[in-house]
Design an enzyme around this catalytic site. Structure first.
Site, short mmCIF file in Angstrom:
data_model
loop_
_atom_site.label_atom_id
_atom_site.label_comp_id
_atom_site.label_asym_id
_atom_site.label_seq_id
_atom_site.Cartn_x
_atom_site.Cartn_y
_atom_site.Cartn_z
N ASP A 118 1.44 2.70 -3.38
CA ASP A 118 2.15 2.19 -2.20
C ASP A 118 1.22 2.24 -0.99
O ASP A 118 1.40 3.05 -0.09
CB ASP A 118 3.40 3.02 -1.96
CG ASP A 118 4.23 2.49 -0.79
OD1 ASP A 118 4.13 1.28 -0.49
OD2 ASP A 118 4.97 3.29 -0.18
N PHE A 154 -1.56 7.14 -2.00
CA PHE A 154 -1.14 6.83 -0.63
C PHE A 154 0.22 7.50 -0.38
O PHE A 154 1.17 6.90 0.10
CB PHE A 154 -1.02 5.32 -0.41
CG PHE A 154 -2.28 4.54 -0.68
CD1 PHE A 154 -3.29 4.46 0.28
CD2 PHE A 154 -2.47 3.90 -1.90
CE1 PHE A 154 -4.45 3.75 0.04
CE2 PHE A 154 -3.63 3.18 -2.16
CZ PHE A 154 -4.62 3.11 -1.19
N CYS A 170 3.22 -4.11 1.24
CA CYS A 170 3.95 -4.34 2.49
C CYS A 170 3.17 -5.30 3.39
O CYS A 170 3.44 -5.38 4.59
CB CYS A 170 4.24 -3.03 3.20
SG CYS A 170 2.77 -2.13 3.75
N ARG A 201 12.43 4.15 -4.28
CA ARG A 201 12.22 5.55 -4.66
C ARG A 201 13.28 5.99 -5.68
O ARG A 201 12.98 6.75 -6.60
CB ARG A 201 12.26 6.44 -3.40
CG ARG A 201 11.03 6.29 -2.52
CD ARG A 201 10.97 7.36 -1.46
NE ARG A 201 11.80 7.09 -0.31
CZ ARG A 201 11.38 6.51 0.81
NH1 ARG A 201 10.14 6.09 0.91
NH2 ARG A 201 12.20 6.33 1.83
#
Length: 383
Positions: free
Chosen positions: A284, A212, A324, A196
């Site tokens: 993301d 997202f 992820c 971030r």
């Protein structure tokens, strides 16, 4: 204590010797073990002691080469874990991971800090009995007010006072509202903190699309970095309300921020069809595979999402994209991004590549633990 012992055969000697924290169920011989039972595993000249669990692909989580860890050893590992994070608070952070399971020698257990409280999550019932000792250790070493064990069936206070449902925390000097009782993970997605900050450094003057978005953390960072405008897109209305609250909590210009409740795939397709363009797209998504058999479906989904994202970028625009999904390796993710760029008729440069934040250490011998992939790509017209 005499421990039950299973011999895995010589093929797993190197695995045990390296300190890999898992043994999969299909590698165990016949046995009559029960969940939560300590056992010794042997393979060639190597051995390790771990906890058995009768659910999931991971049958044994390993804790020590030759003995059952007592309270003293558990506390020592907790204190070592906190020492690794000692510099984070000085950088205006009071929300971060205190114990990262396998990465800190405590497989199956994570503990996250939120202000003066901490939240414990265990991924297997076998390791739950270790949680009270670790909770007390981090509470005392970290001077916390309380530690809560968050389970799907309810919450249990392991030490001190119960945390309030919402806690306002600091991350790189920015403020975020964490719902530690019902929010995703333990309240926030702490593993993306460093990524971030990368977005914040690249956002000046850009029109930003954050897909997202959940509670809008990437969007807050972009606005704090001087973005011209940020659009947060998520399917969940409560998450978007939290995104608006987080923007307001940081005294950022509300007129430079909007939220859209929509499916990210549908929104991307609609934006491409209308010819809309952005200078920075953040992608993301949640994990797209629950197991190895879903890996190829996840890769196809990543290709489709990123191809559409590339089409939305202005020339020289940036795509901040993440995965992820543990079943997708960093190499496979880069390959699928190259395919997505080609499909979109773009070329791309890797401006930055990263993984988890520094409070999410991963053992060198444990590639399964490096689940997060993050790339910042610059879109170029074909040369």
């Amino acid at each position: 204590m005499t421990l039950p012992t299973l011999n895995l055969g010589p093929d797993l000697e190197a695995t045990l010797a390296s300190g890999h924290p898992w043994v999969y169920r299909n590698r165990l011989p016949r046995h009559n073990l029960q969940t939560g039972q300590w056992l010794r595993l042997e393979a060639g000249r190597s051995s390790a002691v771990g906890l058995y669990d009768d659910e999931g692909q991971i049958a044994v989580r390993l804790f020590h080469p030759d003995r059952v860890p007592d309270d003293g050893l558990l506390k020592a590992r907790a204190v070592e874990a906190l020492a690794l994070r000692a510099g984070l608070e000085a950088k205006e952070n009071d929300a971060y991971r205190l114990i990262n399971g396998e990465g800190d020698g405590l497989p199956g257990i994570v503990i996250d800090r939120y202000g003066r409280f901490a939240v414990v999550k265990t991924v297997a019932s076998s390791v739950e009995k270790l949680a009270p000792t670790l909770a007390a250790a981090v509470a005392k070493a970290g001077r916390l007010r309380g530690v809560m064990h968050r389970r799907s069936e309810g919450h249990e206070i392991l030490w001190g006072a119960p945390p309030p449902p919402e806690i306002t925390v600091r991350e790189n000097g920015l403020r975020f509202i964490a719902n530690v009782h019902e929010g995703q993970k333990t309240g926030l997605f702490l593993d993306q903190r460093d990524n971030r900050q990368t977005v914040r450094e690249q956002a000046l003057g850009r029109r930003v699309l954050n897909l997202f978005s959940y509670s809008g953390a990437f969007g807050v960072y972009a606005l704090a970095g001087g973005a011209e405008h940020v659009t947060d897109v998520d399917q969940a209305a409560p998450a978007l309300r939290d995104a608006e609250r987080n923007v307001a909590a940081n005294d950022l210009d509300l007129h430079r921020h909007e939220t859209v409740q929509a499916d990210a795939h549908d929104f991307l397709r609609d934006q491409v069809a209308t010819g809309r363009r952005y200078d920075l797209v953040i992608l993301d998504p949640p994990s797209l595979a629950r197991g190895r058999r879903h890996r190829y479906a996840a890769l196809r989904a990543y290709r489709r999402l990123n191809s559409l994202a590339f089409k939305l970028l202005t020339p020289g625009g940036l795509l901040a994209t993440a995965s992820c999904t543990a079943q997708v390796s960093p190499e496979a993710f880069r390959e699928v991004l190259a395919e997505a760029a080609r499909e979109a008729g773009r070329q791309a440069q890797i401006v930055h590549e990263a993984a988890h934040a520094s409070d999410h250490p991963v053992p060198l011998h444990f590639p399964e633990g490096r689940y997060l992939k993050f790339l910042l790509l610059r879109a170029l017209e074909p040369r």
